[in-house]
Design a protein around this motif. Sequence first.
Motif, PDB file in Angstrom:
ATOM      1  N   GLU A   1       0.839  -1.192   0.000  1.00 41.12           N
ATOM      2  CA  GLU A   1       0.000   0.000   0.000  1.00 41.12           C
ATOM      3  C   GLU A   1       0.883   1.254   0.000  1.00 41.12           C
ATOM      4  OE1 GLU A   1      -3.342   2.305   2.735  1.00 41.12           O
ATOM      5  OE2 GLU A   1      -2.979   0.156   3.055  1.00 41.12           O
ATOM      6  N   ILE A   2       0.554   2.194  -0.890  1.00 45.67           N
ATOM      7  CA  ILE A   2       1.339   3.424  -1.015  1.00 45.67           C
ATOM      8  C   ILE A   2       0.369   4.605  -0.966  1.00 45.67           C
ATOM      9  CG2 ILE A   2       3.022   4.701  -2.412  1.00 45.67           C
ATOM     10  CD1 ILE A   2       3.644   2.003  -3.804  1.00 45.67           C
ATOM     11  N   PRO A   3       0.301   5.317   0.160  1.00 42.71           N
ATOM     12  CA  PRO A   3      -0.629   6.451   0.282  1.00 42.71           C
ATOM     13  C   PRO A   3      -0.333   7.575  -0.716  1.00 42.71           C
ATOM     14  CG  PRO A   3       0.154   5.746   2.440  1.00 42.71           C
ATOM     15  CD  PRO A   3       0.992   5.041   1.420  1.00 42.71           C
ATOM     16  N   ASN A   4       0.932   7.795  -1.024  1.00 40.79           N
ATOM     17  CA  ASN A   4       1.318   8.842  -1.981  1.00 40.79           C
ATOM     18  C   ASN A   4       0.959   8.370  -3.392  1.00 40.79           C
ATOM     19  OD1 ASN A   4       2.682  10.596  -3.753  1.00 40.79           O
ATOM     20  ND2 ASN A   4       4.297  10.992  -2.259  1.00 40.79           N
ATOM     21  N   GLN A   5      -0.085   8.955  -3.965  1.00 34.47           N
ATOM     22  CA  GLN A   5      -0.601   8.483  -5.246  1.00 34.47           C
ATOM     23  C   GLN A   5       0.374   8.707  -6.399  1.00 34.47           C
ATOM     24  OE1 GLN A   5      -3.485   6.669  -5.602  1.00 34.47           O
ATOM     25  NE2 GLN A   5      -3.338   6.727  -3.372  1.00 34.47           N
ATOM     26  N   LYS A   6       1.127   9.806  -6.348  1.00 32.47           N
ATOM     27  CA  LYS A   6       2.111  10.059  -7.402  1.00 32.47           C
ATOM     28  C   LYS A   6       3.235   9.033  -7.362  1.00 32.47           C
ATOM     29  CE  LYS A   6       1.307  15.030  -7.855  1.00 32.47           C
ATOM     30  NZ  LYS A   6       1.924  16.386  -7.781  1.00 32.47           N
ATOM     31  N   LEU A   7       3.723   8.768  -6.163  1.00 35.33           N
ATOM     32  CA  LEU A   7       4.777   7.758  -6.016  1.00 35.33           C
ATOM     33  C   LEU A   7       4.236   6.376  -6.378  1.00 35.33           C
ATOM     34  CD1 LEU A   7       7.651   7.037  -5.112  1.00 35.33           C
ATOM     35  CD2 LEU A   7       6.777   6.815  -2.772  1.00 35.33           C
ATOM     36  N   LYS A   8       2.991   6.119  -6.060  1.00 39.32           N
ATOM     37  CA  LYS A   8       2.368   4.830  -6.379  1.00 39.32           C
ATOM     38  C   LYS A   8       2.370   4.573  -7.875  1.00 39.32           C
ATOM     39  CE  LYS A   8      -1.951   2.265  -5.688  1.00 39.32           C
ATOM     40  NZ  LYS A   8      -3.311   2.322  -5.074  1.00 39.32           N
ATOM     41  N   LEU A   9       2.027   5.602  -8.659  1.00 35.24           N
ATOM     42  CA  LEU A   9       2.004   5.448 -10.111  1.00 35.24           C
ATOM     43  C   LEU A   9       3.410   5.256 -10.669  1.00 35.24           C
ATOM     44  CD1 LEU A   9      -0.020   5.462 -12.471  1.00 35.24           C
ATOM     45  CD2 LEU A   9       0.455   7.904 -12.741  1.00 35.24           C
ATOM     46  N   ARG A  10       4.377   5.958 -10.109  1.00 32.99           N
ATOM     47  CA  ARG A  10       5.763   5.820 -10.568  1.00 32.99           C
ATOM     48  C   ARG A  10       6.305   4.428 -10.245  1.00 32.99           C
ATOM     49  NH1 ARG A  10       9.316  10.471  -8.208  1.00 32.99           N
ATOM     50  NH2 ARG A  10      10.747   9.850  -9.881  1.00 32.99           N
ATOM     51  N   LEU A  11       5.991   3.917  -9.058  1.00 29.83           N
ATOM     52  CA  LEU A  11       6.469   2.585  -8.677  1.00 29.83           C
ATOM     53  C   LEU A  11       5.790   1.476  -9.486  1.00 29.83           C
ATOM     54  CD1 LEU A  11       6.754   2.863  -4.785  1.00 29.83           C
ATOM     55  CD2 LEU A  11       8.585   2.900  -6.469  1.00 29.83           C
ATOM     56  N   LYS A  12       4.584   1.731  -9.933  1.00 25.91           N
ATOM     57  CA  LYS A  12       3.895   0.753 -10.778  1.00 25.91           C
ATOM     58  C   LYS A  12       4.692   0.485 -12.044  1.00 25.91           C
ATOM     59  CE  LYS A  12      -0.500  -0.039 -13.178  1.00 25.91           C
ATOM     60  NZ  LYS A  12      -1.832   0.536 -13.519  1.00 25.91           N
ATOM     61  N   PHE A  13       5.364   1.495 -12.543  1.00 20.96           N
ATOM     62  CA  PHE A  13       6.192   1.352 -13.744  1.00 20.96           C
ATOM     63  C   PHE A  13       7.320   0.349 -13.513  1.00 20.96           C
ATOM     64  CE2 PHE A  13       9.881   2.839 -16.267  1.00 20.96           C
ATOM     65  CZ  PHE A  13       9.350   2.698 -17.538  1.00 20.96           C
ATOM     66  N   TYR A  14       7.773   0.209 -12.265  1.00 13.79           N
ATOM     67  CA  TYR A  14       8.871  -0.710 -11.935  1.00 13.79           C
ATOM     68  C   TYR A  14       8.378  -2.029 -11.336  1.00 13.79           C
ATOM     69  CZ  TYR A  14      11.628   3.512 -12.600  1.00 13.79           C
ATOM     70  OH  TYR A  14      12.189   4.644 -13.132  1.00 13.79           O
ATOM     71  N   GLY A  15       7.113  -2.343 -11.558  1.00 12.54           N
ATOM     72  CA  GLY A  15       6.600  -3.647 -11.159  1.00 12.54           C
ATOM     73  C   GLY A  15       6.065  -3.721  -9.747  1.00 12.54           C
ATOM     74  N   ILE A  16       5.920  -2.585  -9.082  1.00  7.05           N
ATOM     75  CA  ILE A  16       5.350  -2.563  -7.737  1.00  7.05           C
ATOM     76  C   ILE A  16       3.853  -2.264  -7.857  1.00  7.05           C
ATOM     77  CG2 ILE A  16       5.448  -1.517  -5.442  1.00  7.05           C
ATOM     78  CD1 ILE A  16       7.987  -3.045  -6.263  1.00  7.05           C
ATOM     79  N   ASN A  17       3.019  -3.185  -7.388  1.00  2.00           N
ATOM     80  CA  ASN A  17       1.561  -3.077  -7.531  1.00  2.00           C
ATOM     81  C   ASN A  17       1.143  -3.050  -8.999  1.00  2.00           C
ATOM     82  OD1 ASN A  17       1.536  -2.888  -4.763  1.00  2.00           O
ATOM     83  ND2 ASN A  17       1.129  -0.696  -4.698  1.00  2.00           N
TER      84      ASN A  17
ATOM     85  N   MET B   1       2.675  -1.428   4.148  1.00  2.00           N
ATOM     86  CA  MET B   1       2.410  -0.073   3.679  1.00  2.00           C
ATOM     87  C   MET B   1       3.733   0.699   3.651  1.00  2.00           C
ATOM     88  SD  MET B   1      -0.243   2.847   5.104  1.00  2.00           S
ATOM     89  CE  MET B   1       0.489   2.890   6.747  1.00  2.00           C
ATOM     90  N   LEU B   2       3.924   1.498   2.616  1.00  2.00           N
ATOM     91  CA  LEU B   2       5.135   2.305   2.464  1.00  2.00           C
ATOM     92  C   LEU B   2       4.792   3.761   2.773  1.00  2.00           C
ATOM     93  CD1 LEU B   2       8.160   2.318   1.369  1.00  2.00           C
ATOM     94  CD2 LEU B   2       7.166   3.097  -0.785  1.00  2.00           C
ATOM     95  N   ARG B   3       5.488   4.313   3.741  1.00  2.00           N
ATOM     96  CA  ARG B   3       5.226   5.713   4.086  1.00  2.00           C
ATOM     97  C   ARG B   3       6.537   6.434   4.367  1.00  2.00           C
ATOM     98  NH1 ARG B   3       2.456   4.900  10.100  1.00  2.00           N
ATOM     99  NH2 ARG B   3       4.394   4.407  11.237  1.00  2.00           N
TER     100      ARG B   3
END
Length: 420
Positions: free
Chosen positions: A360-376, A387-389
């Motif tokens: 779980e990544i509360p920071n939505q911008k970071l969440k989208l960026r990490l999705k590019f690298y296979g996270i979530n 959860m990553l905070r």
Amino acid sequence: MQNKIERFKVLPNAYYKTHIFFCVLLIFDIFLLIFMIEQTSIYIKEAEGFFLDSRFCYHLANFGVACINFLFQDPLLNDYGLRLPFVFIHIINCVLIYNISLLVLRKANDALLCAVLFMMIPGVSIEALIVSNVGIITFIALLLIFYQIKYNKILYTPLVVIVFLDSGGAILCLALFFYALLHRKTRTLLFAIVCFGINMSIFSPIHGVPQSYFLDTIGFLSLLFSPALFIYYVAVLYFYTFHNKSSLLNLIPFIGFIFILLLSTRQQIKIESFLPPLSVGLPIFVQKILFDIRCRLPQFRWRYYVRVWIVLLFLLLGNLGLFGNKLTYLVTHERNYAYSFYEAKEIARELHKRKITYIEIPNQKLKLRLKFYGINATSQGIPPVYMLRESNNGSIKIMYFGTIVSQYQIVKNNFYGNMK
């Protein structure tokens, strides 16, 4: 006749050595760009475009990433697939500017100097690294110029393509309009008017309440070109346009500068869309500075050499600021101007080391960026365990030259904590 034949035989050998040197410099430039690809992460606007945008540049980026995934199946290498297509376009642009310079400047060493200056412009390096249509527009502009100089004809098909590609195509259409007007080409003039109208109606670059961003635009352009080159380059273009026969080589950058500056007096513009055509007039700039040096006796050349060295110094400083931006952390502990292009890959690498790909990544911008690298990257239908905070005591530390610029902590998700 015999002298002409001997000269023809000698000339290719001299060109051959210069061509080899150009290839070496181009390879060095590519290594610098690959170094930056390794060092940087996907930017939030690039991530949004990669997953949500349908523009051609993002289709190209998705294709590159798909190729990398097919070959290596490592999401941490996705940056190479994202950016290498645009590096490849940059290579073609360097080859084109070199060949245009050979046609305009005649001497191989002069053409080599022009190509080196093109590679050293910070804005040109940036356009080779970011996901946008910028490099494609530059390619089309250079292709039009090369064809017009070599064959004295206009390539219409690429212009039709660029009309529907990006708002930066408006500059090429305007330049073609003035070229046709000055050379009395009625059909070309009508074609340019139609293309310009279609481009403006599709992308609507004029919008909003009138508000001046003139000084901001000049400042941004001076950073992209480096201040000394920007001032000198614009002055040379102005002088050449009003004292020589006009061609696309000088009209495209000159009209580009006029269009951008006039538009910036009423609104903020997307400078990245209008940047590409501005750098294509470098052969004229090199021709002017070399003429100023060679037409004078050696004892009167020093002031013109000083100008060239100042331009090169500012270009070197600009490249140092681009490729060596992390060096700022040696003197300051604050996040620098390039921080938006960092962090995500380092965090993803640490999560992959811990075998965590669903978190779980509360920071939505970071969440989208990490999705590019296979996270979530895939939804598992259940709440993630972790959860990553952001935390001052986090185990994941983003550190450059001994300076901790951000920290993240991996904690148990509240959903599983309440179950206990």
